[in-house]
Design an enzyme around this catalytic site. Sequence first.
Site, PDB file in Angstrom:
ATOM      1  N   TRP A 172       1.289  -1.173   0.392  1.00 20.80           N
ATOM      2  CA  TRP A 172      -0.310  -0.295   0.156  1.00 20.80           C
ATOM      3  C   TRP A 172       0.838   0.980  -0.130  1.00 20.80           C
ATOM      4  O   TRP A 172       1.395   1.339   0.520  1.00 20.80           O
ATOM      5  CB  TRP A 172      -1.074   0.105   0.827  1.00 20.80           C
ATOM      6  CG  TRP A 172      -1.693   1.534   1.055  1.00 20.80           C
ATOM      7  CD1 TRP A 172      -2.611   1.489   1.012  1.00 20.80           C
ATOM      8  CD2 TRP A 172      -1.350   2.049   2.645  1.00 20.80           C
ATOM      9  NE1 TRP A 172      -3.018   2.663   0.844  1.00 20.80           N
ATOM     10  CE2 TRP A 172      -2.867   3.006   2.353  1.00 20.80           C
ATOM     11  CE3 TRP A 172      -1.490   1.787   4.202  1.00 20.80           C
ATOM     12  CZ2 TRP A 172      -3.004   3.728   3.955  1.00 20.80           C
ATOM     13  CZ3 TRP A 172      -1.927   2.600   5.000  1.00 20.80           C
ATOM     14  CH2 TRP A 172      -1.996   3.716   4.862  1.00 20.80           C
ATOM     15  N   ASP A 202       0.602  -9.442   0.563  1.00 20.04           N
ATOM     16  CA  ASP A 202      -0.678  -8.500   1.012  1.00 20.04           C
ATOM     17  C   ASP A 202      -1.105  -7.054   0.074  1.00 20.04           C
ATOM     18  O   ASP A 202       0.208  -6.753  -0.492  1.00 20.04           O
ATOM     19  CB  ASP A 202      -1.183  -7.958   1.996  1.00 20.04           C
ATOM     20  CG  ASP A 202      -2.184  -7.431   2.142  1.00 20.04           C
ATOM     21  OD1 ASP A 202      -3.700  -8.155   2.078  1.00 20.04           O
ATOM     22  OD2 ASP A 202      -2.509  -5.964   2.111  1.00 20.04           O
ATOM     23  N   ARG A 217       7.545   9.280   4.173  1.00 23.45           N
ATOM     24  CA  ARG A 217       6.111   9.452   3.905  1.00 23.45           C
ATOM     25  C   ARG A 217       5.638  10.332   3.663  1.00 23.45           C
ATOM     26  O   ARG A 217       4.418  11.200   3.108  1.00 23.45           O
ATOM     27  CB  ARG A 217       5.657   8.002   4.792  1.00 23.45           C
ATOM     28  CG  ARG A 217       4.011   8.262   4.088  1.00 23.45           C
ATOM     29  CD  ARG A 217       3.269   6.534   4.071  1.00 23.45           C
ATOM     30  NE  ARG A 217       3.633   5.377   4.013  1.00 23.45           N
ATOM     31  CZ  ARG A 217       3.538   4.320   3.988  1.00 23.45           C
ATOM     32  NH1 ARG A 217       3.052   4.132   4.756  1.00 23.45           N
ATOM     33  NH2 ARG A 217       4.522   3.145   3.399  1.00 23.45           N
ATOM     34  N   ALA A 258       2.119   2.979  12.567  1.00 20.61           N
ATOM     35  CA  ALA A 258       1.426   4.097  12.545  1.00 20.61           C
ATOM     36  C   ALA A 258       2.198   4.641  11.116  1.00 20.61           C
ATOM     37  O   ALA A 258       2.465   6.053  11.876  1.00 20.61           O
ATOM     38  CB  ALA A 258       1.456   5.000  13.785  1.00 20.61           C
ATOM     39  N   PRO A 295       1.437  -0.848  11.355  1.00 21.99           N
ATOM     40  CA  PRO A 295       1.987  -1.634  13.142  1.00 21.99           C
ATOM     41  C   PRO A 295       2.922  -0.246  13.212  1.00 21.99           C
ATOM     42  O   PRO A 295       3.011  -0.109  14.673  1.00 21.99           O
ATOM     43  CB  PRO A 295       2.118  -2.719  13.004  1.00 21.99           C
ATOM     44  CG  PRO A 295       2.857  -3.192  11.592  1.00 21.99           C
ATOM     45  CD  PRO A 295       2.147  -2.262  10.433  1.00 21.99           C
ATOM     46  N   SER A 341     -12.027  -6.220   5.850  1.00 23.26           N
ATOM     47  CA  SER A 341     -10.942  -5.494   6.105  1.00 23.26           C
ATOM     48  C   SER A 341     -11.058  -3.794   6.779  1.00 23.26           C
ATOM     49  O   SER A 341     -13.273  -3.409   6.168  1.00 23.26           O
ATOM     50  CB  SER A 341     -10.496  -4.755   5.064  1.00 23.26           C
ATOM     51  OG  SER A 341      -8.838  -4.435   5.486  1.00 23.26           O
ATOM     52  N   TYR A 370      -4.898  -0.282  -5.111  1.00 20.00           N
ATOM     53  CA  TYR A 370      -3.557   0.577  -4.364  1.00 20.00           C
ATOM     54  C   TYR A 370      -2.564   1.554  -5.591  1.00 20.00           C
ATOM     55  O   TYR A 370      -2.473   0.105  -6.603  1.00 20.00           O
ATOM     56  CB  TYR A 370      -2.482  -0.507  -3.928  1.00 20.00           C
ATOM     57  CG  TYR A 370      -2.708  -1.280  -2.677  1.00 20.00           C
ATOM     58  CD1 TYR A 370      -4.356  -0.104  -2.138  1.00 20.00           C
ATOM     59  CD2 TYR A 370      -2.369  -2.226  -1.603  1.00 20.00           C
ATOM     60  CE1 TYR A 370      -4.056  -0.791  -0.646  1.00 20.00           C
ATOM     61  CE2 TYR A 370      -2.356  -2.611  -0.493  1.00 20.00           C
ATOM     62  CZ  TYR A 370      -3.956  -1.423   0.024  1.00 20.00           C
ATOM     63  OH  TYR A 370      -3.687  -2.185   1.442  1.00 20.00           O
TER      64      TYR A 370
END
Length: 333
Positions: free
Chosen positions: A21, A49, A228, A209, A207, A151, A54
Amino acid sequence: MEFRHLGRSGLMVSEISYGNWITHGSQVEEDAARQCVRAALDEGITTFDTADVYAGTKAEEVLGRALAGVRRESLEIFTKVYWPTGSGPNDRGLSRKHITEALHGSLRRLQTDYVDLYQAHRFDNETPLEETLKTFDDLVRQGKVLYVGVSEWTAEQIGRALKIADEMGFDRLVSNQPQYSMLWRVIEAEVVPLSEKEGVGQVVFSPIAQGVLSGKYRPGQPPPAGSRATDETGGKNVISRMLTDDVLTRVQQLEPVAADLGLSMAQLAVAWVLQNPNVASAIVGASRPEQVRDNVKASGVKLESEVLRKIDDILGPIVERDPAKTVSPASRP
């Protein structure tokens, strides 16, 4: 790498999953993405995953090319359906038409005949739940999907789906993929208790964040170049709400906790979510192979109760726990 059952199913997944993602097809170039996937494989990650939405389907294409040539039976490939992948009225949601067509597109992009787990990316308030579950069940019977999950569904939505599946004889949901971290614990009050009772496992995303728990963002300072938080293609919008001085100041206080354990802050964050026995796997993303190699060291780490209490004391009021924060769109986007 250690492995866990996905919910009450027989499927084993790696404790650390690799997810793409925001990164593949968007934040990082394909060569770097391939290097990250190779690093994941080298470190023992077998679970990958992705989702059709995406990078506008490009992420699935990149992952498919990166995994080409790897023995298919050695992998667990997960993808998802719900968000728009086209401009038509049926290019979204969880109708029989969209699910079926979306899966065929995903299989083509991923270069595989089946996916190990197919997940409803959000709850569709415009499609009867029976229609969605019957379509998933049909795809399982056709051998194109091995297991089904969801999800970011609420406990009430998961419970309804399980009840219908039991009444109609459909394959049951084996997983939920929620956001979960030291800072975001909204699944703990309702989703986790129901899931433990019903045999549904959590495959958690973010996980770390979105990198906040890695410690690289400092209060009062601009985000590091290339992080990011500087990604205008989507990452910046996702992470911005957590880049407050209050959050970042408290996160910095986790540094000595991690150091005492011989862990990086990212490793501590990933290890923390894995302390929850209902979590089957923690999804990590990466823009560089060394990030993958760092994160996988969280597999098998056991945190003592005293450490967990210390983390709770440090983060205190900035932790989000409200289960109402898990929300799907009222109508299809």
